[in-house]
Scaffold this motif. Structure first.
Motif, short mmCIF file in Angstrom:
data_model
loop_
_atom_site.label_atom_id
_atom_site.label_comp_id
_atom_site.label_asym_id
_atom_site.label_seq_id
_atom_site.Cartn_x
_atom_site.Cartn_y
_atom_site.Cartn_z
N LYS A 108 4.45 1.21 14.16
CA LYS A 108 5.29 1.27 15.36
C LYS A 108 6.49 0.34 15.23
CE LYS A 108 5.24 0.71 20.37
NZ LYS A 108 4.43 0.38 21.58
N MET A 109 6.25 -0.87 14.70
CA MET A 109 7.36 -1.80 14.53
C MET A 109 8.37 -1.27 13.52
SD MET A 109 7.37 -5.74 13.20
CE MET A 109 7.12 -5.21 11.51
N ARG A 110 7.87 -0.67 12.43
CA ARG A 110 8.78 -0.11 11.43
C ARG A 110 9.63 1.00 12.02
NH1 ARG A 110 9.15 -4.23 8.60
NH2 ARG A 110 7.49 -4.71 7.12
N VAL A 111 9.02 1.84 12.85
CA VAL A 111 9.79 2.90 13.53
C VAL A 111 10.87 2.28 14.40
CG1 VAL A 111 9.69 4.72 15.27
CG2 VAL A 111 7.95 4.62 13.48
N ASN A 112 10.53 1.26 15.16
CA ASN A 112 11.53 0.60 16.01
C ASN A 112 12.71 0.08 15.19
OD1 ASN A 112 10.02 1.05 18.31
ND2 ASN A 112 9.08 -0.97 18.33
N THR A 139 0.81 -1.21 0.00
CA THR A 139 0.00 0.00 0.00
C THR A 139 0.85 1.26 0.00
OG1 THR A 139 -0.09 -0.02 2.42
CG2 THR A 139 -1.86 -1.15 1.24
N ILE A 140 2.16 1.13 -0.10
CA ILE A 140 3.04 2.30 -0.04
C ILE A 140 2.78 3.23 -1.21
CG2 ILE A 140 5.45 3.03 -0.24
CD1 ILE A 140 4.80 1.96 2.45
N LYS A 141 2.69 4.52 -0.91
CA LYS A 141 2.49 5.51 -1.96
C LYS A 141 3.79 5.76 -2.69
CE LYS A 141 -1.14 7.83 0.71
NZ LYS A 141 -1.54 9.06 1.41
N ASP A 143 4.10 8.95 11.99
CA ASP A 143 3.11 9.66 11.17
C ASP A 143 3.55 9.75 9.71
OD1 ASP A 143 1.55 9.99 13.41
OD2 ASP A 143 2.11 12.08 13.74
N GLU A 144 4.84 9.96 9.50
CA GLU A 144 5.35 10.02 8.13
C GLU A 144 5.19 8.68 7.42
OE1 GLU A 144 6.36 12.56 6.35
OE2 GLU A 144 6.16 14.02 7.96
N LEU A 145 5.46 7.59 8.14
CA LEU A 145 5.32 6.26 7.53
C LEU A 145 3.87 5.95 7.21
CD1 LEU A 145 7.85 4.10 9.59
CD2 LEU A 145 8.20 5.24 7.39
N ILE A 146 2.98 6.33 8.12
CA ILE A 146 1.55 6.12 7.85
C ILE A 146 1.13 6.95 6.64
CG2 ILE A 146 -0.77 6.54 8.75
CD1 ILE A 146 0.32 5.79 11.53
N GLY A 147 1.69 8.16 6.53
CA GLY A 147 1.41 9.00 5.37
C GLY A 147 1.87 8.37 4.07
N LEU A 148 2.87 7.50 4.14
CA LEU A 148 3.34 6.79 2.96
C LEU A 148 2.48 5.57 2.63
CD1 LEU A 148 7.24 6.72 3.35
CD2 LEU A 148 5.86 8.14 1.84
#
Length: 394
Positions: free
Chosen positions: A49-53, A13-15, A36-41
């Motif tokens: 959260k896991m991706r941020v970690n 689903t990545i933009k 928030d930036e990752l969700i925006g992508l």
């Protein structure tokens, strides 16, 4: 600390729309901002959260500078990260090494501006003195940095970037799979916000950068190993304890408003009485976490026995230590360093009153890296002694 295995289902689903203005620097984003930036992508909220970690660990634990190295992320996701983000630190323009081992870095940030960063090695610690602004608004008359006008605040990325580039130079990033404990005693164990600028005039960026430095999944510095030095921005002092929780130092330097108005002009806005009330109420202050009063020793200005006794009276009841700083001279300075005998006499009065009174040993003077000497090379147009004295109201 092993990297987690890749999970690939969220990347569908990545933009793929590229960001306007080029990739965003991911260094300095808080965890919430990065999420928030990752969700925006297009990353699913459950995965964000896991991706941020994962990204956080690569950036701030292992010091990786290339998304392609982040092998617990899918290849497609790494490509997308590289399209939308960059990993960028301030550029080291020059590095000077003092006879005593002190290192001074001149670093360039966005816009071509430059700030200075100093690493001070000692037997039991390694302290990095970092900057929070390009220039300074305070015009403290004894400080070389204060003769440079404020250009702008540093971003959180530019502040934590100073820590990261020093760790680069010290080769102090763990290998993949290693913890900090595996590396033995730290070379960079302490941070002091005592470089260029007034940290409390750039509060949010300083806070976010220090939160990154303290994060247990990254650089992992204890809050007790971070000291913020302020000239007395009274409204932000309590906020420092609540939102950062670090140690506090105050550039005090005088025992009367008349003298402090000249040495530290911010005193005209918040005088000694107001400052001391804020320090006495500092939420973190205790016998184990004392406030450091920094006191530069200026010949025939603030170094008399009367000043020492008055200082003891002023700070009565505040858990504190007094850090006596022999004045570090610079070209055009309107002051002279107090004599060794005068500094000792002052220190003895403080010590006999029951306060620790270490005399700071000047470090890096031969490369203009000592306290109060920092000034970026691009802004080094010297003021004359007459101009500096006029600014100080002398």
């Amino acid at each position: 600390m092993e990297p987690q295995a890749p999970i690939t289902q969220d990347v569908m689903t990545i933009k793929r729309v590229l960001p306007e203005g080029g990739p965003m620097n991911i260094v300095g984003l808080t965890r919430v901002q990065m999420r928030d930036e990752l969700i925006g992508l297009g990353v699913k909220e459950k995965q964000a959260k896991m991706r941020v970690n994962q990204i956080w660990q690569w950036l701030y634990h292992w010091g990786v500078r290339d998304f392609d190295v982040m092998t617990n992320l899918s290849k497609d996701f790494r490509v997308t990260l590289a399209e939308h983000f960059k990993i960028e630190l301030p550029e080291v323009v020059t590095k000077e090494v003092s006879n005593d081992g002190t290192r001074k870095y001149l670093v360039r940030i966005a816009g071509g501006h430059e700030v200075e960063v100093v690493y001070i090695p000692e037997t039991d610690r390694g302290t990095l003195c970092i900057s929070s602004q390009v220039g300074c608004t305070l015009t403290c008359s004894f400080c070389h940095t204060g003769t440079q006008k404020l250009v702008r605040n540093l971003t959180a990325g530019e502040i934590i970037g100073q820590v990261m580039l020093a760790r680069d130079d010290l080769n102090e990033w763990p290998e993949q799979g290693q913890s900090h404990a595996d590396m033995g005693p730290r070379l960079l164990s302490n941070i002091v916000l005592m470089g260029m600028g007034e940290p409390l005039y750039n509060f949010e960026n300083v806070r976010d950068a220090m939160k990154i430095a303290m994060d247990p999944e990254g650089i992992q510095l204890s809050r007790r190993r971070i000291t913020l030095s302020t000239s007395g921005v009274v409204p932000e002092i309590a906020r420092t304890a609540d939102e950062i929780g670090c140690q506090l130092a105050v550039s005090f330097h005088a025992t009367t408003d008349e003298v402090r108005n000249k040495l530290v002009p911010i005193n005209k806005r918040w005088n000694i009485e107001e400052l001391l009330k804020a320090l006495a109420a500092y939420p973190k202050v205790s016998n184990s976490e004392r406030i450091t009063f920094e006191y530069v020793m200026l010949k025939d200005v603030n170094d008399s026995d009367e000043d020492a006794h008055r200082l003891m009276k002023l700070i009565e009841g505040i858990p504190a230590k007094i850090n006596l700083i022999p004045f570090n001279e610079w070209p055009g300075a309107p002051y002279e360093r107090s004599t060794q005998a005068r500094i000792k006499a002052f220190a003895d009065i403080v010590h006999n009153a029951g306060y620790a009174s270490p005399v700071r040993r000047p470090r890096g003077e031969d490369i203009m890296a000592a306290c109060g000497q920092l000034k970026s090379a691009t802004e080094r147009a010297r003021k004359s002694r007459k101009e500096i004295e006029a600014d100080a109201g002398m």
